[in-house]
Design a protein around this motif. Structure first.
Motif, PDB file in Angstrom:
ATOM      1  N   GLY A   1      15.688 -14.635  32.429  1.00 45.19           N
ATOM      2  CA  GLY A   1      16.228 -13.826  33.656  1.00 45.19           C
ATOM      3  C   GLY A   1      15.429 -14.158  35.086  1.00 45.19           C
ATOM      4  N   ILE A   2      14.003 -13.812  34.634  1.00 42.02           N
ATOM      5  CA  ILE A   2      12.856 -13.688  35.875  1.00 42.02           C
ATOM      6  C   ILE A   2      11.820 -14.601  35.537  1.00 42.02           C
ATOM      7  N   ARG A   3      11.448 -15.098  36.930  1.00 42.37           N
ATOM      8  CA  ARG A   3      10.253 -16.250  36.904  1.00 42.37           C
ATOM      9  C   ARG A   3       9.276 -15.404  37.860  1.00 42.37           C
ATOM     10  N   CYS A   4       8.069 -15.437  37.564  1.00 42.31           N
ATOM     11  CA  CYS A   4       7.005 -15.043  38.386  1.00 42.31           C
ATOM     12  C   CYS A   4       6.038 -16.070  38.652  1.00 42.31           C
TER      13      CYS A   4
ATOM     14  N   VAL B   1       7.962 -11.871  41.780  1.00 42.51           N
ATOM     15  CA  VAL B   1       8.981 -12.515  41.277  1.00 42.51           C
ATOM     16  C   VAL B   1       9.524 -13.434  42.239  1.00 42.51           C
ATOM     17  N   THR B   2       9.748 -14.625  41.788  1.00 43.82           N
ATOM     18  CA  THR B   2      10.225 -15.703  42.674  1.00 43.82           C
ATOM     19  C   THR B   2      11.832 -16.179  42.013  1.00 43.82           C
ATOM     20  N   GLU B   3      12.065 -15.910  41.078  1.00 40.14           N
ATOM     21  CA  GLU B   3      13.383 -16.474  40.333  1.00 40.14           C
ATOM     22  C   GLU B   3      14.158 -15.371  39.719  1.00 40.14           C
ATOM     23  N   LEU B   4      15.590 -15.061  40.032  1.00 39.04           N
ATOM     24  CA  LEU B   4      16.230 -14.377  39.036  1.00 39.04           C
ATOM     25  C   LEU B   4      17.522 -14.898  38.692  1.00 39.04           C
ATOM     26  N   THR B   5      17.526 -15.495  37.664  1.00 39.24           N
ATOM     27  CA  THR B   5      18.775 -16.501  37.025  1.00 39.24           C
ATOM     28  C   THR B   5      19.400 -15.711  35.852  1.00 39.24           C
ATOM     29  N   LEU B   6      20.744 -15.392  36.019  1.00 41.31           N
ATOM     30  CA  LEU B   6      21.521 -14.926  34.950  1.00 41.31           C
ATOM     31  C   LEU B   6      22.796 -15.810  34.810  1.00 41.31           C
ATOM     32  N   ASP B   7      22.719 -16.981  34.904  1.00 40.06           N
ATOM     33  CA  ASP B   7      23.893 -17.812  34.613  1.00 40.06           C
ATOM     34  C   ASP B   7      24.697 -17.725  33.408  1.00 40.06           C
ATOM     35  N   GLN B   8      26.045 -17.650  33.420  1.00 40.23           N
ATOM     36  CA  GLN B   8      27.024 -17.636  32.520  1.00 40.23           C
ATOM     37  C   GLN B   8      26.701 -16.474  31.357  1.00 40.23           C
ATOM     38  N   ALA B   9      26.066 -15.365  32.021  1.00 43.82           N
ATOM     39  CA  ALA B   9      25.633 -14.252  31.042  1.00 43.82           C
ATOM     40  C   ALA B   9      26.967 -13.227  30.785  1.00 43.82           C
ATOM     41  N   GLY B  10      28.087 -13.238  31.658  1.00 41.28           N
ATOM     42  CA  GLY B  10      29.091 -12.526  31.465  1.00 41.28           C
ATOM     43  C   GLY B  10      28.960 -10.738  31.857  1.00 41.28           C
ATOM     44  N   TYR B  11      28.131 -10.720  32.652  1.00 43.16           N
ATOM     45  CA  TYR B  11      27.959  -9.252  33.026  1.00 43.16           C
ATOM     46  C   TYR B  11      28.696  -8.828  33.919  1.00 43.16           C
TER      47      TYR B  11
ATOM     48  N   LEU C   1      18.088 -17.173  43.747  1.00 41.19           N
ATOM     49  CA  LEU C   1      19.065 -16.165  43.088  1.00 41.19           C
ATOM     50  C   LEU C   1      20.220 -16.608  42.425  1.00 41.19           C
ATOM     51  N   ASP C   2      20.559 -16.870  41.084  1.00 41.39           N
ATOM     52  CA  ASP C   2      21.632 -17.508  40.638  1.00 41.39           C
ATOM     53  C   ASP C   2      22.444 -16.500  39.611  1.00 41.39           C
ATOM     54  N   LEU C   3      23.467 -15.937  39.968  1.00 39.54           N
ATOM     55  CA  LEU C   3      24.367 -14.993  39.209  1.00 39.54           C
ATOM     56  C   LEU C   3      25.553 -15.775  38.824  1.00 39.54           C
ATOM     57  N   THR C   4      25.710 -17.121  38.485  1.00 37.05           N
ATOM     58  CA  THR C   4      26.763 -17.890  38.530  1.00 37.05           C
ATOM     59  C   THR C   4      27.626 -17.399  37.059  1.00 37.05           C
TER      60      THR C   4
ATOM     61  N   PRO D   1      23.696  -6.220  22.688  1.00 38.06           N
ATOM     62  CA  PRO D   1      22.140  -6.297  22.032  1.00 38.06           C
ATOM     63  C   PRO D   1      22.047  -7.783  21.888  1.00 38.06           C
ATOM     64  N   GLY D   2      20.790  -8.083  22.248  1.00 35.40           N
ATOM     65  CA  GLY D   2      20.200  -9.507  22.193  1.00 35.40           C
ATOM     66  C   GLY D   2      20.337 -10.243  23.501  1.00 35.40           C
ATOM     67  N   SER D   3      21.308  -9.689  24.659  1.00 33.71           N
ATOM     68  CA  SER D   3      21.569 -10.311  25.699  1.00 33.71           C
ATOM     69  C   SER D   3      20.335 -10.007  26.348  1.00 33.71           C
ATOM     70  N   CYS D   4      20.260 -11.095  27.495  1.00 35.93           N
ATOM     71  CA  CYS D   4      19.196 -11.154  28.590  1.00 35.93           C
ATOM     72  C   CYS D   4      18.701  -9.808  29.154  1.00 35.93           C
ATOM     73  N   LEU D   5      19.553  -9.072  29.903  1.00 37.04           N
ATOM     74  CA  LEU D   5      19.234  -7.917  30.303  1.00 37.04           C
ATOM     75  C   LEU D   5      18.985  -6.879  29.274  1.00 37.04           C
ATOM     76  N   ALA D   6      19.623  -6.986  27.949  1.00 30.58           N
ATOM     77  CA  ALA D   6      19.132  -6.001  27.207  1.00 30.58           C
ATOM     78  C   ALA D   6      17.857  -6.032  26.659  1.00 30.58           C
ATOM     79  N   SER D   7      17.170  -7.167  27.223  1.00 32.00           N
ATOM     80  CA  SER D   7      15.913  -7.394  26.618  1.00 32.00           C
ATOM     81  C   SER D   7      14.689  -6.697  27.824  1.00 32.00           C
ATOM     82  N   TRP D   8      15.328  -6.225  28.788  1.00 29.31           N
ATOM     83  CA  TRP D   8      14.472  -5.933  29.911  1.00 29.31           C
ATOM     84  C   TRP D   8      14.098  -4.368  29.599  1.00 29.31           C
TER      85      TRP D   8
END
Length: 419
Positions: free
Chosen positions: A69-72, A82-92, A108-111, A44-51
């Motif tokens: 997470g995203i930029r348009c 959508v031009t950017e999808l970044t979920l860096d250090q999110a632990g998913y 696209l950054d899923l580091t 709860p409160g994480s980036c993807l949980a807000s989608w």
């Protein structure tokens, strides 16, 4: 009349989509991505949980939904892409979607997550992609040959610190815009391919793998840093690497099985600043014709090899060299006076003094050069002379610490000329 009906159709479409401004294909692609993520890793409160797809993604980035997470950034005929999808250090955790259909995506950054599975070949559909980072995940399998079909626009490809196996595909040569390639920290094997077609590549790191065989004979001409440490490379360093990569500043081939003579071009290269060849099996150092007086080298590490002969005196004449490690080799003879002077004497403008001089673990003999006796602990100069055959180098001298001198029997066995 035709214009009226066209406007009516546009109005009905907007009403049907609830005033959506994000292209429907992008919305579907985002849904497919999140469906591959394990729900228990979305706290709860994480980036993807807000989608929340009950609202429009690109129209809700400033609210409490789709908060990150995203930029348009691209708008075409009133529709946003959508031009950017970044979920860096999110632990998913989870697997990457098998189909990627975000044609305007640039980053696209899923580091630093825990994504598993293989690298999708469908990344080739991201025709405007400039940066792809899958670093520090748990991806496995081989790097697909379809990497050569990735978009020509790709400038950075980061696949480091995963569980990728198999060879490095030569199809990388098709990525002609690539500037940065990171493959370190995997289980890649086989020979290192020739990547000479990557004329824009300036950074290449393939460290900490299981790459074997000899180094290739051709390289990208714009390389600035090449790091292939901790592999199983054999043979010697090809002269073409030094002759063709005229902008090279960092060369790190440590922790391999390289052998032979260190050619003089290593010490006269026009731009090389850092040379790290520790933990190999090199045996000799060839003296450059100009004694390295025009060298750009700042740091040289040749420690833990099998290098014989006297200490290379020319290294003491290099104007910018401030860190030199020759530890744990088979060097013999006396310490050149120039080494000592460079460590303790105020150097003229444009000439760097030694800040670190590591000579321990060899068979050096004779008296300690007089200038060293001026040095006191805390002087800011790190010197190690332990585990040699030096006369009167007690541990009470800080630069003799780190190991007692070898026994006279061992020293004479290695070098009978020792008095």
């Amino acid at each position: 009349m035709a214009s009226f009906f066209l406007l009516l159709i546009v109005f009905m479409v907007l009403c049907f989509h609830g005033h959506s401004i994000t292209h429907w294909e992008d919305v579907q692609a985002l849904k497919q991505f999140i469906n591959g993520v394990h729900s228990d890793s979305m706290a709860p409160g994480s980036c993807l949980a807000s989608w929340d797809f009950s609202v429009d993604p690109c129209d809700s980035l400033s609210g409490d939904k789709f908060t990150c997470g995203i930029r348009c950034d691209v708008v075409i005929s009133g529709v946003t892409r959508v031009t950017e999808l970044t979920l860096d250090q999110a632990g998913y955790t989870g697997s990457l979607a098998s189909s990627w259909n975000l044609p305007y995506l640039q980053t696209l950054d899923l580091t630093n997550n825990y994504f598993t599975g293989s690298i999708p070949g469908s990344f080739s559909r991201l025709t405007r992609l400039q940066r792809l980072s899958l670093s520090s995940n748990s991806l496995n399998g081989s790097i697909p040959d379809s990497v050569g079909a990735f978009p020509d626009s790709l400038e950075e490809l980061l696949l480091d610190n995963n569980n990728l196996q198999g060879p490095i595909p030569p199809t990388f040569n098709s990525l002609t815009s690539l500037k940065r390639l990171e493959l370190q920290g995997n289980r890649l094997s086989g020979e290192f391919p020739e990547l000479s077609q990557l004329s824009n590549l300036y950074f290449l790191d393939a460290s900490n793998n299981a790459i074997s065989g000899e180094l290739p004979s051709t390289y990208p001409g714009n390389l600035i840093e090449l790091t292939v440490r901790n592999n199983s490379l054999q043979g010697n360093i090809p002269a073409s690497l030094l002759n063709n990569s005229v902008y090279l500043q960092v060369l790190d081939l440590s922790y391999n099985n390289l052998t032979g003579t260190l050619q003089p071009e290593l010490f006269t290269h026009p731009s090389l600043e850092q040379l790290v060849l520790a933990y190999n099996r090199f045996r000799w150092v060839q003296v450059p014709g100009n004694w390295g007086r025009n060298s750009e080298l700042i740091a040289v590490d040749l420690s833990n090899n099998d290098i014989h002969g006297f200490l290379p005196g020319f290294l003491g004449w290099m104007p910018k060299l401030s860190a030199l490690s020759l530890e744990n080799n088979k060097f013999s003879g006396m310490i050149p006076t120039q080494y000592a002077l460079k460590a303790v004497t105020a150097s003229p403008a444009g000439v760097a003094p030694f800040e670190r001089l590591l000579l321990g673990g060899n068979y050096l003999f004779g008296l300690i050069p007089g200038p060293f006796l001026q040095l006191k602990s805390g002087s800011g100069v790190t010197i190690r002379l332990g585990d040699n055959c030096l006369y009167e180098c007690p541990q009470s001298f800080y630069f003799c610490g780190g190991g007692v001198q070898k026994s006279l029997v061992e020293c004479k066995t290695f070098s009978p000329v020792i008095p």
